[in-house]
Design an enzyme around this catalytic site. Structure first.
Site, PDB file in Angstrom:
ATOM      1  N   GLY A   1       0.972  -1.566   0.246  1.00  0.00           N
ATOM      2  CA  GLY A   1      -0.319  -0.161  -0.144  1.00  0.00           C
ATOM      3  C   GLY A   1       0.462   0.691  -0.053  1.00  0.00           C
ATOM      4  O   GLY A   1       1.800   1.743   0.445  1.00  0.00           O
TER       5      GLY A   1
ATOM      6  N   HIS B   1      -4.629  14.202  15.868  1.00  0.00           N
ATOM      7  CA  HIS B   1      -2.688  15.124  16.116  1.00  0.00           C
ATOM      8  C   HIS B   1      -3.294  15.965  17.471  1.00  0.00           C
ATOM      9  O   HIS B   1      -2.404  16.375  18.321  1.00  0.00           O
ATOM     10  CB  HIS B   1      -2.459  15.425  14.245  1.00  0.00           C
ATOM     11  CG  HIS B   1      -2.884  14.284  13.476  1.00  0.00           C
ATOM     12  ND1 HIS B   1      -2.118  13.164  14.086  1.00  0.00           N
ATOM     13  CD2 HIS B   1      -3.368  14.344  12.544  1.00  0.00           C
ATOM     14  CE1 HIS B   1      -2.105  11.913  12.560  1.00  0.00           C
ATOM     15  NE2 HIS B   1      -2.377  13.141  11.581  1.00  0.00           N
TER      16      HIS B   1
END
Length: 483
Positions: free
Chosen positions: A26, A250
């Site tokens: 990926g 985050h």
């Protein structure tokens, strides 16, 4: 948190390991994981003996030589260390591949068994789940059903749910197979050198920690604007949006490090306990204190609903209900197609109680006294303050002192976020990884916003977001753009 040795600046070296990389074909593995693993090897930070087993469904599986060629291409295109010399030959020889479908995991089991036998003894095992959310549960179940989970540490990629029920469901899936002590929820932001330096700045310097509180700090900004748009990821972004993708994953995590109480030590448990206390003190998010934006042209992107209400921008004011930060607003902002790509934490300090200088003395500026931490690699710390202009009159001027990481240290073996965190996972150090109770608490605090989100407001690409963000932060001003 293991401390670096004085002689080399490097931390302890992990024991021998087999790393199983799910999703090895990926995009994440190509851009970050394979180049990062080779950089660790090139820097002498991998175990003395190791093997890396790539895996993917049989439909996209590779042979061993094909996987090595794939890794070479990835490192050539995205790596900081070139695939050449003895370091590359040793790394390449450590690579193998084993396909894994839920109905037929045997090729993977055989590849892992061969890798472990080639190392001898009892090597550690680390599984990195770089797979789409839809495949997550089946991979975890495969690890449990085949016995590969036994004694294994597992790295889990975001998203860690999209709301409180999904986060709880995800944690239940993981905890059915893995103990929390073996789960490493990875956030590459927290692997940055400058995030660690927030801890060093506060707790290693007597000039900062005594003023790191509501008595001296008026407000805090955590600002992560991005220049890029959605880059063809409409399928992911339409169902996620900036709040779920950036703020919860985050920026809230960064807030935890900025706002935590001093830990009793730099151990993983002590650090994470203090960070989770910050999350527990987070007040429920008031939708009236949130600005959701969408850049003009987003609805024309391929795969985007022409009537989409997905936000490409989010700015919010949040408060912590604890002794250190009561009454201090935290302003968080992130978005796509903005004027700059930056990573900033800004602490605004209160004005002196007695103003001895006349209002026309100059240099009041938009910020006054500010400590600005740029946590982008390589990062910097800037202190902004007022000083007197040369001359006979008492006129003030804004000045600043800047410490930049670039050029200040030997950066030959500096690690990017993923590299640092993969190394920590092999060492079993969870200091910079998120716990399940913290994630669930963040989604709980976000529930009022998720249930009643304000409508998106348009903003032009290349701007700093919708106009209303200036009212959101008033009477303060955003530290970006720098002015």
């Amino acid at each position: 948190m293991p401390l670096p040795t004085p002689a080399t600046g490097r931390g302890p070296r992990p024991d021998d390991h087999v790393i199983v990389l799910f999703g090895a074909t990926g995009d994440l593995a190509r851009r970050k994981l394979l180049p990062g693993l080779f950089h660790l090897a090139h820097a002498g930070l991998m175990p003395e003996h190791y093997r890396i087993v790539g895996s993917a469904p049989a439909a996209v599986a590779l042979g061993d030589e094909e996987f090595r060629a794939h890794a070479r291409e990835a490192v050539t295109e995205f790596g900081r260390s070139k695939p050449e010399g003895g370091a590359w030959e040793e790394f390449e020889a450590a690579l193998s591949f084993g396909a894994a479908d839920a109905e037929d995991p045997q090729p993977l089991l055989d590849a892992v068994r061969r890798a472990e036998q080639s190392l001898g003894g009892r090597p550690g095992r680390l599984c990195h789940l770089a797979v789409p959310p839809a495949a997550f549960a089946s991979v975890v179940q495969l690890l449990g059903d085949t016995g590969l989970a036994e004694g294994t540490r597992v790295i889990v990629e975001k998203p860690f749910g999209t709301d409180l029920p999904s986060a709880r469901s995800l944690d239940a899936t993981l905890h059915a197979v893995f103990d929390e002590s073996r789960i490493f929820r990875i956030d590459h932001f927290l692997g940055k050198e400058s995030v660690d330096n927030i801890l060093a700045l506060r707790f290693a310097n007597g000039m900062f920690e005594p003023v790191w509180n509501r008595d001296h700090i008026s407000h805090v900004q955590i600002d992560v604007p991005e220049r890029i748009g959605i880059e063809g990821r409409a399928g992911f972004f339409e169902g996620t949006g900036t709040f779920r993708d950036m703020i919860v994953t985050h920026l809230f995590q960064l807030m935890g490090f900025v706002a935590m109480e001093p830990p009793t030590s730099l151990t993983a448990r002590a650090l994470r306990d203090e960070k989770e206390k910050v999350f527990q003190s987070l007040r429920p998010i008031d939708p009236a204190h949130v600005v959701r934006g969408q850049y003009t042209g987003y609805r024309d992107e391929p795969g985007v609903d022409p009537h989409s209400d997905t936000e490409t921008f989010a700015a919010l004011r949040v408060e912590l209900d604890n002794w250190r930060w009561a009454g201090v607003p935290f302003f968080l902002r992130s978005g796509k197609s903005l004027a700059q790509g930056r990573h900033m934490v800004t602490l605004g300090f209160r004005e002196p109680v007695l103003r001895m200088f006349a209002p026309d003395a100059g240099a009041d500026g938009p910020h006054g006294n500010v400590l600005a931490i740029d946590f982008d690699d390589p990062g910097s710390i800037t202190a902004r303050f007022r000083t007197k202009q040369p001359g006979p009159s008492m006129r003030l001027e804004q000045a600043e002192m800047v410490f930049g990481y670039a050029g200040s240290f030997n950066e030959a073996h500096a690690l990017e976020g993923y590299e640092r965190l993969i190394l920590d996972a092999m060492l079993g150090d969870q200091s910079l990884f998120t716990r399940s109770d913290g994630i669930e608490r963040l989604w709980e605090a976000a529930t009022p916003l998720l249930e009643e989100p304000p409508p998106v407001e348009p903003y032009p690409p290349g701007s700093w977001g919708p106009e209303r963000i200036d009212r959101l932060i008033a009477p303060y001003r955003w530290s970006l753009p720098d002015r």
